[in-house]
Design a protein around this motif. Sequence first.
Motif, PDB file in Angstrom:
ATOM      1  N   GLY A 131      -3.234  11.701  -4.940  1.00 42.86           N
ATOM      2  CA  GLY A 131      -4.085  11.224  -3.887  1.00 42.86           C
ATOM      3  C   GLY A 131      -4.638   9.968  -3.856  1.00 42.86           C
ATOM      4  O   GLY A 131      -3.997   8.918  -4.584  1.00 42.86           O
ATOM      5  N   SER A 132      -5.595   9.589  -2.943  1.00 37.39           N
ATOM      6  CA  SER A 132      -6.243   8.451  -2.814  1.00 37.39           C
ATOM      7  C   SER A 132      -7.271   7.856  -3.886  1.00 37.39           C
ATOM      8  O   SER A 132      -7.751   6.847  -3.852  1.00 37.39           O
ATOM      9  N   GLY A 133      -7.683   8.962  -4.598  1.00 40.26           N
ATOM     10  CA  GLY A 133      -8.604   8.623  -5.641  1.00 40.26           C
ATOM     11  C   GLY A 133      -8.280   7.709  -6.439  1.00 40.26           C
ATOM     12  O   GLY A 133      -9.294   6.687  -6.952  1.00 40.26           O
ATOM     13  N   PRO A 134      -7.188   7.646  -7.182  1.00 39.45           N
ATOM     14  CA  PRO A 134      -6.944   6.454  -8.398  1.00 39.45           C
ATOM     15  C   PRO A 134      -7.047   5.273  -7.436  1.00 39.45           C
ATOM     16  O   PRO A 134      -7.270   4.087  -8.253  1.00 39.45           O
ATOM     17  N   SER A 135      -6.431   5.121  -6.275  1.00 44.75           N
ATOM     18  CA  SER A 135      -6.467   3.872  -5.592  1.00 44.75           C
ATOM     19  C   SER A 135      -7.768   3.391  -5.392  1.00 44.75           C
ATOM     20  O   SER A 135      -8.011   2.119  -5.833  1.00 44.75           O
ATOM     21  N   ALA A 136      -8.842   3.960  -5.311  1.00 45.62           N
ATOM     22  CA  ALA A 136     -10.234   3.700  -5.499  1.00 45.62           C
ATOM     23  C   ALA A 136     -10.517   3.135  -6.693  1.00 45.62           C
ATOM     24  O   ALA A 136     -11.295   2.088  -6.955  1.00 45.62           O
ATOM     25  N   ILE A 137     -10.190   3.747  -7.753  1.00 44.30           N
ATOM     26  CA  ILE A 137     -10.440   3.346  -9.134  1.00 44.30           C
ATOM     27  C   ILE A 137      -9.760   2.010  -9.417  1.00 44.30           C
ATOM     28  O   ILE A 137     -10.509   1.086 -10.109  1.00 44.30           O
ATOM     29  N   PHE A 138      -8.465   1.972  -9.149  1.00 46.20           N
ATOM     30  CA  PHE A 138      -7.811   0.420  -9.191  1.00 46.20           C
ATOM     31  C   PHE A 138      -8.577  -0.581  -8.405  1.00 46.20           C
ATOM     32  O   PHE A 138      -8.358  -1.556  -8.655  1.00 46.20           O
ATOM     33  N   ASP A 139      -9.151  -0.387  -7.170  1.00 46.63           N
ATOM     34  CA  ASP A 139      -9.919  -1.344  -6.518  1.00 46.63           C
ATOM     35  C   ASP A 139     -11.348  -1.635  -6.797  1.00 46.63           C
ATOM     36  O   ASP A 139     -11.612  -2.816  -6.652  1.00 46.63           O
ATOM     37  N   MET A 140     -11.956  -0.868  -7.552  1.00 47.81           N
ATOM     38  CA  MET A 140     -13.058  -0.973  -8.122  1.00 47.81           C
ATOM     39  C   MET A 140     -13.308  -2.318  -8.920  1.00 47.81           C
ATOM     40  O   MET A 140     -14.537  -2.954  -8.502  1.00 47.81           O
ATOM     41  N   PRO A 141     -12.562  -2.765  -9.770  1.00 50.95           N
ATOM     42  CA  PRO A 141     -12.813  -3.795 -10.480  1.00 50.95           C
ATOM     43  C   PRO A 141     -12.842  -5.285  -9.521  1.00 50.95           C
ATOM     44  O   PRO A 141     -13.003  -6.234  -9.851  1.00 50.95           O
ATOM     45  N   TRP A 142     -12.291  -5.067  -8.436  1.00 49.05           N
ATOM     46  CA  TRP A 142     -12.207  -6.447  -7.464  1.00 49.05           C
ATOM     47  C   TRP A 142     -13.550  -6.473  -6.610  1.00 49.05           C
ATOM     48  O   TRP A 142     -13.583  -7.350  -5.977  1.00 49.05           O
ATOM     49  N   ASP A 194       0.826  -1.344   0.115  1.00 50.05           N
ATOM     50  CA  ASP A 194      -0.056   0.020  -0.039  1.00 50.05           C
ATOM     51  C   ASP A 194       0.872   1.114  -0.062  1.00 50.05           C
ATOM     52  O   ASP A 194       0.530   2.219  -1.012  1.00 50.05           O
ATOM     53  N   GLY A 195       2.042   1.073   0.756  1.00 50.00           N
ATOM     54  CA  GLY A 195       2.795   2.285   0.745  1.00 50.00           C
ATOM     55  C   GLY A 195       3.536   2.816  -0.645  1.00 50.00           C
ATOM     56  O   GLY A 195       3.749   3.755  -1.019  1.00 50.00           O
ATOM     57  N   LEU A 196       3.932   1.619  -1.102  1.00 49.18           N
ATOM     58  CA  LEU A 196       4.518   1.506  -2.666  1.00 49.18           C
ATOM     59  C   LEU A 196       3.560   2.128  -3.407  1.00 49.18           C
ATOM     60  O   LEU A 196       3.983   2.901  -4.340  1.00 49.18           O
ATOM     61  N   ARG A 197       2.335   1.627  -3.362  1.00 46.70           N
ATOM     62  CA  ARG A 197       1.176   2.256  -4.506  1.00 46.70           C
ATOM     63  C   ARG A 197       1.186   3.644  -4.234  1.00 46.70           C
ATOM     64  O   ARG A 197       1.229   4.374  -5.276  1.00 46.70           O
ATOM     65  N   ASN A 198       1.222   4.316  -3.008  1.00 44.70           N
ATOM     66  CA  ASN A 198       0.935   5.645  -2.722  1.00 44.70           C
ATOM     67  C   ASN A 198       2.329   6.504  -3.196  1.00 44.70           C
ATOM     68  O   ASN A 198       2.114   7.353  -3.905  1.00 44.70           O
ATOM     69  N   ARG A 199       3.504   5.815  -3.158  1.00 41.38           N
ATOM     70  CA  ARG A 199       4.641   6.580  -3.514  1.00 41.38           C
ATOM     71  C   ARG A 199       4.548   6.439  -5.015  1.00 41.38           C
ATOM     72  O   ARG A 199       4.983   7.470  -5.854  1.00 41.38           O
ATOM     73  N   LEU A 200       4.105   5.243  -5.819  1.00 46.62           N
ATOM     74  CA  LEU A 200       3.911   5.385  -7.364  1.00 46.62           C
ATOM     75  C   LEU A 200       2.790   6.502  -7.696  1.00 46.62           C
ATOM     76  O   LEU A 200       3.191   7.209  -8.757  1.00 46.62           O
ATOM     77  N   LEU A 201       1.824   6.490  -7.062  1.00 44.26           N
ATOM     78  CA  LEU A 201       0.745   7.520  -7.497  1.00 44.26           C
ATOM     79  C   LEU A 201       1.255   9.087  -7.289  1.00 44.26           C
ATOM     80  O   LEU A 201       1.072   9.768  -8.166  1.00 44.26           O
ATOM     81  N   ASP A 218      -2.804  21.898 -11.527  1.00 41.83           N
ATOM     82  CA  ASP A 218      -2.587  21.537 -10.207  1.00 41.83           C
ATOM     83  C   ASP A 218      -3.740  20.659  -9.920  1.00 41.83           C
ATOM     84  O   ASP A 218      -3.462  19.467  -8.944  1.00 41.83           O
ATOM     85  N   SER A 219      -4.925  20.864 -10.113  1.00 47.67           N
ATOM     86  CA  SER A 219      -5.766  19.929  -9.901  1.00 47.67           C
ATOM     87  C   SER A 219      -5.793  18.363 -10.355  1.00 47.67           C
ATOM     88  O   SER A 219      -6.116  17.527  -9.497  1.00 47.67           O
ATOM     89  N   ILE A 220      -5.029  18.177 -11.646  1.00 46.51           N
ATOM     90  CA  ILE A 220      -5.049  17.063 -12.109  1.00 46.51           C
ATOM     91  C   ILE A 220      -3.890  16.249 -11.333  1.00 46.51           C
ATOM     92  O   ILE A 220      -4.170  15.087 -10.918  1.00 46.51           O
ATOM     93  N   ARG A 221      -2.791  17.025 -11.194  1.00 48.34           N
ATOM     94  CA  ARG A 221      -1.639  16.270 -10.181  1.00 48.34           C
ATOM     95  C   ARG A 221      -2.255  15.932  -8.962  1.00 48.34           C
ATOM     96  O   ARG A 221      -1.997  14.817  -8.290  1.00 48.34           O
ATOM     97  N   GLN A 222      -2.972  16.806  -8.000  1.00 48.58           N
ATOM     98  CA  GLN A 222      -3.365  16.645  -6.708  1.00 48.58           C
ATOM     99  C   GLN A 222      -4.348  15.334  -6.727  1.00 48.58           C
ATOM    100  O   GLN A 222      -4.024  14.495  -5.893  1.00 48.58           O
ATOM    101  N   PHE A 223      -5.151  15.077  -7.995  1.00 49.50           N
ATOM    102  CA  PHE A 223      -6.005  13.816  -7.721  1.00 49.50           C
ATOM    103  C   PHE A 223      -5.319  12.514  -7.898  1.00 49.50           C
ATOM    104  O   PHE A 223      -5.351  11.748  -7.165  1.00 49.50           O
ATOM    105  N   LEU A 224      -4.268  12.712  -9.014  1.00 50.23           N
ATOM    106  CA  LEU A 224      -3.424  11.819  -9.333  1.00 50.23           C
ATOM    107  C   LEU A 224      -2.573  11.179  -8.141  1.00 50.23           C
ATOM    108  O   LEU A 224      -2.172  10.036  -7.888  1.00 50.23           O
TER     109      LEU A 224
END
Length: 574
Positions: free
Chosen positions: A133-144, A78-85, A125-131
């Motif tokens: 943050g934790s929003g993309p994690s939710a998108i990657f978790d949705m398919p599961w 989880d920490g690695l995913r946050n760093r990558l995002l 800035d809005s695009i960078r802040q979303f990418l």
Amino acid sequence: MGKQSQEHTSYISEAFRKLYRAFWGIGGISMLINLLMLTGPLFMLQVYDRVLSSSSVPTLVVLSLFVAVLYIFYGILDGLRNRLLLRVGQHVDEQLTGLAFEASTRVPLVLGAEGERSRPVSDLDSIRQFLSGSGPSAIFDMPWMPLYLGIVFLFHPLLGTTALIGALLICVLIALNELSSRRPAANTAVEANKRTTLIEACRRNAESIEAMGMIDHLRDRWEDNNDVFLGRQRAASDRSNIFTTMIKTLRFMLQSGILGLGAWLVIQQEVSAGVMIASSIMTARALAPVEMAIVNWRGFVAARVGIARLQEIFASQVKPKQRVSIPFPQESVSIEGLFCGPIAAKEAFVKNVSLELKAGDGLGIIGHSGSGKSTLTRAMVGITNPLKGSIRFDGAELDQWSAMDRGDFIGYLPQDIQLFDGTIAENIQRFKPDQDSDKLIEAARMANVHDLIVSLPEGYNTVIGATGNGLSGGQRQRIALARALYGNPFLIVLDEPNSNLDAEGEAALTNAIHDMRERGSIVIVVAHRPAATSAVDQILVMNEGEADALGAKDKIMKQVIAPLRKPQEVVLNG
């Protein structure tokens, strides 16, 4: 969308395309994270159905150690995913920040007043802040989600059906929230930009506001704009909050419903107590990405609106041409049948102007306010594009040189003097990274500002802001003049260059124009006061966008200026 728009839209697509490997890696990590998230419910299942029934402490210890190891791996991933995002967001910013800055600077020249309200850097800035943050994690978790719902089905079909119906209802509410909030969110963003524009304008004109007592009126305008913004924001938030509350309520009801249904099935002896607890946890885990998406919804909307606006802004920019490097002009500037208008105008104001200037010529452009003088010169230096006709330097159209190359042979002093945050040396040298002290001092001496600069405590390294930081209007104008003269450009356009100068400054200006002409530069002076044209040899009289007269200065002054003085003299004598 046309071909050009598609080309500019591809800037954003290309920035994301370079991240495909990173996204695949994040997707793989997300798969492992979601598999490890089965640890909790399966542990509870084993505790209730195996440990408690057998009262086996060794079994509990072994299970606990195994679960602890799995959670450690989960934490690492989880920490690695946050760093990558975080790095994904920064990579997109790095790829587009130059384009966004360039668009922020140039879009007012393309779209006029409408473009001044655009904030490409804020959108990025809005695009960078979303990418990041934790929003993309939710998108990657949705398919599961289906995996967790499928396991609940395996526990008992009735539990699975209940969880599936609840999840579908929540997805429908999310879709309705997206559709209903899209326009209100866009309207809110527009009003936010208007507020920012007003604030920036007031900061730039703080002295005028204070001196002329404009603060109360501008505050009223600010409050009006702010009321509209708050109203739009309130409407968008109220609509979004309705769906957010419904989704949260339904999620709580679903989790409790699964627990209650599981308890009933335990009473009916169709499932075990462990299955009841595990089903509730599985359902909560299946809905966790939904909850995370709701938390990050505003960020997602801001990023989506930002991408759409950047695509539109990039599409409005002229894509740089592939140019063959050609020599800088040294002989002539010619205008043939030129029609042009103010920035972003679709119709011509300056009409059918033609002239030709040779190296060393000096041209004064005179005429009443609004006659088209500044509009003509802005087209000559490439600020606006001709609507019809051509502007040629040594026979080549101006756009055959890049904007950076044009800066090496064009000097420009606008009416509205704008300096930048930085040292005096950086301002005069146009922020070029390679400093040339000889050219710097030469330009300053020609503008008669060298002595002033060296008298300052830090000399050429004195830091000034956009307003000049303590410099008078005439001093700022001289520094801007030195910037226009820097590097001995071939074409020098000076728009009202003596508006803030005293007699000494005007004399220095006249000498500078003489010197530049002797070096082979073409100097064009836009003026209301005759003193500014004393060092030129030709005059162009503009009247309602047309060339009323063009020729030798002495001849034009006799034909046009002298007759105008007689009525004034009669009035004065009368």
